[in-house]
Design a protein around this motif. Sequence first.
Motif, PDB file in Angstrom:
ATOM      1  N   HIS A  93     -12.302   0.539  -4.838  1.00  0.00           N
ATOM      2  CA  HIS A  93     -11.529  -0.675  -5.095  1.00  0.00           C
ATOM      3  C   HIS A  93     -11.459  -1.572  -3.863  1.00  0.00           C
ATOM      4  CE1 HIS A  93      -9.814   2.110  -8.245  1.00  0.00           C
ATOM      5  NE2 HIS A  93     -10.235   1.084  -8.949  1.00  0.00           N
ATOM      6  N   VAL A 127     -15.998  -7.325  -9.781  1.00  0.00           N
ATOM      7  CA  VAL A 127     -15.989  -5.923 -10.199  1.00  0.00           C
ATOM      8  C   VAL A 127     -17.364  -5.308  -9.899  1.00  0.00           C
ATOM      9  CG1 VAL A 127     -15.540  -4.348 -12.142  1.00  0.00           C
ATOM     10  CG2 VAL A 127     -14.423  -6.583 -12.103  1.00  0.00           C
ATOM     11  N   PHE A 155     -19.469  -6.440 -18.941  1.00  0.00           N
ATOM     12  CA  PHE A 155     -19.055  -7.850 -18.900  1.00  0.00           C
ATOM     13  C   PHE A 155     -19.985  -8.734 -19.722  1.00  0.00           C
ATOM     14  CE2 PHE A 155     -16.596  -6.315 -15.242  1.00  0.00           C
ATOM     15  CZ  PHE A 155     -15.344  -6.751 -15.671  1.00  0.00           C
TER      16      PHE A 155
HETATM   17  N1  ARG Z   1      -9.690  -0.797 -13.628  1.00  0.00           N
HETATM   18  C1  ARG Z   1     -11.109  -1.023 -13.637  1.00  0.00           C
HETATM   19  C2  ARG Z   1     -11.812   0.060 -12.811  1.00  0.00           C
HETATM   20  O1  ARG Z   1     -11.193   0.739 -12.006  1.00  0.00           O
HETATM   21  C3  ARG Z   1     -11.503  -2.381 -13.100  1.00  0.00           C
HETATM   22  C4  ARG Z   1     -10.926  -3.571 -13.840  1.00  0.00           C
HETATM   23  C5  ARG Z   1     -11.778  -4.801 -13.645  1.00  0.00           C
HETATM   24  N2  ARG Z   1     -11.327  -5.956 -14.368  1.00  0.00           N
HETATM   25  C6  ARG Z   1     -11.520  -6.168 -15.669  1.00  0.00           C
HETATM   26  N3  ARG Z   1     -11.031  -7.249 -16.227  1.00  0.00           N
HETATM   27  N4  ARG Z   1     -12.188  -5.313 -16.414  1.00  0.00           N
HETATM   28  O2  ARG Z   1     -13.004   0.237 -12.967  1.00  0.00           O
END
Ligand code: ARG
Length: 587
Positions: free
Chosen positions: A133, A348, A356
């Motif tokens: 992250h 991301v 996406f």
């Molecule tokens: N929580 C997700 C992860 O740890 C990332 C989220 C990214 N944002 C989104 N809108 N999908 O992989």
Amino acid sequence: MSSLLNELSAIARDAFAAEGLPPEFGFVQVSDRPDLAQFQCNGALPAAKQAKTNPRAVAEKIAARLRSNPLFAKVEIAGPGFINLDVADDVLTRRTATQAHDAQLGAPQDGKGKTAVIDFGGANVAKPMHVGHLRSSVIGDSLQRLFRANGWHVVSDVHLGDWGLQMGQLITEIGHRGIAPIYFDANFTGPYPKESPVTMDDLEEIYPAASAACKANPARLEEARKATADLQAGRPGYRALWEHFFAVSRFGLEREWGSLGIHFDLWKGEASVEPLIAPMIADLKARHITVESEGALVIPVERNTDKKEMPPLILVKSDGAVLYGTTDLATIVDRVKEQNPDLVLYVVDQRQHLHFEQVFRAAEKAGLNGKAHLEHAGFGTMNGPDGKPFKTRAGGVMKLYDLIAMMTAEAMTRLNEAGLAADYPPEERDDIAKKVGIGALKFADLSNQRQSDYIFDLQRFTRFEGKTGPYLQYAAVRIQSILRKAQEQGFAIGEPVIRSPEERKLVLQILALPDAMAAAEAKRAPNILAEYVFELAQTFSRFYAEHHIMSETDGSLRAARLGLCKLTLDVLTKVLDLLGIEVPARM
Ligand code: ARG
């Protein structure tokens, strides 16, 4: 204020148009031979090709027009028809003064009137934040700073992962441990305790145990699935527990990101769009955008131009559960309703690209995205020396908190080696080490091209020489100290003037700031800023080596040079700030 480069292009475009040639050939760029000229325009070649004439003759005509403009000190034709350009020193200094007095230091304001939602951070509730992250946070934060500086209205959203199976896993594990039976009592009507039954540390211990239990035992997994479904259906006790998980996690995450200087406008997550999901699905069904496939509800997103297989976006699984793609689609509905953005940028991991692509196509097909352009700004991984994703020495996933501590400790070692900050009070030394450690980490990350992987190298990142954060922080600190001494001696600070090649180079580099900011925005590429600021520091260093500043006896010359120091510092500090890097007051 338009950048010098843009103004030169505009002048060259007019010259091409006046010769009856397509104006777009009047494109001016920074010369790739700085020993020959400051700028170049290569448009005579393609223009001549199109008009079926001789490129040199075209270049002559354009050059003749440019020469009549007093802005240029030199207009020369090289080779088959390249036009080399130098700008007059008085024009350079005038523009420099304008930039110096502009509150934005000349930042392009192309974002005025536009809104961007930037989705980054993306940590998951109850799981510790790890280096995976880190890149999202560091790159996303730099982009939010840059877009704001360029005039955009930016809304950053952390989009926490707070709605998946891990929630059911936590709930069932807590149930089995009997920690907080009240939340499991179906006859209890509330209100539930305000105090969380678990701390962040508890969650960090409970989650791995819960996940292991589900792996080892299919019955436990089934139980967790059921708890997730109950939570999503609104079971009050589970909902109350979830509120605690969210609050406890947010508290911890905010502290960690805060220590990196990273802040979010919105603390929404997957769960926050839950109420929007049912109506969205009903609408999509009614409009025949969804189809049933093997018991699941999906949106087909393939196109006949696809070279690779493009699976449909799954909205509802055959067991009734909604997925990551469903919440992302509903989040688009929410953002269009709340912010009506021109752009939604998802910072991301590159490995989520297919996800996406599916979500964007589905949103566009269903017309859910309003006027927003949806874009995934993916990034590569931070690897260890073995070329595999970065781990701790014990082989585990490194927590962000530990990483920061490690960087700070290494920065302290480097400060000691270099004899810096030696006799400062201990709190100040600690603060400097932390700023340097974090600066090293951020710069090392941001100076790479976003999409490429890079190798974590503690030693290299923290060096005070070379292309590093600490080198740039030290460069800024050094200029701060010159200016402080000048002030102590009562020396005036004037407008920069150009009397030497080094001064001219430095001025040109300062004037290129708006172009670097525009290019970094266009490519969503903080590495362009990193490159720019490194070059600025080096150009300054050459100027500093070649000129007397404090020891200059000619008062007006000294004032002009101090002015150049001051402006360099302002630009250096601004660009480091766009990278999220702080400059200590002294070292
Ligand atoms: N929580 C997700 C992860 O740890 C990332 C989220 C990214 N944002 C989104 N809108 N999908 O992989």
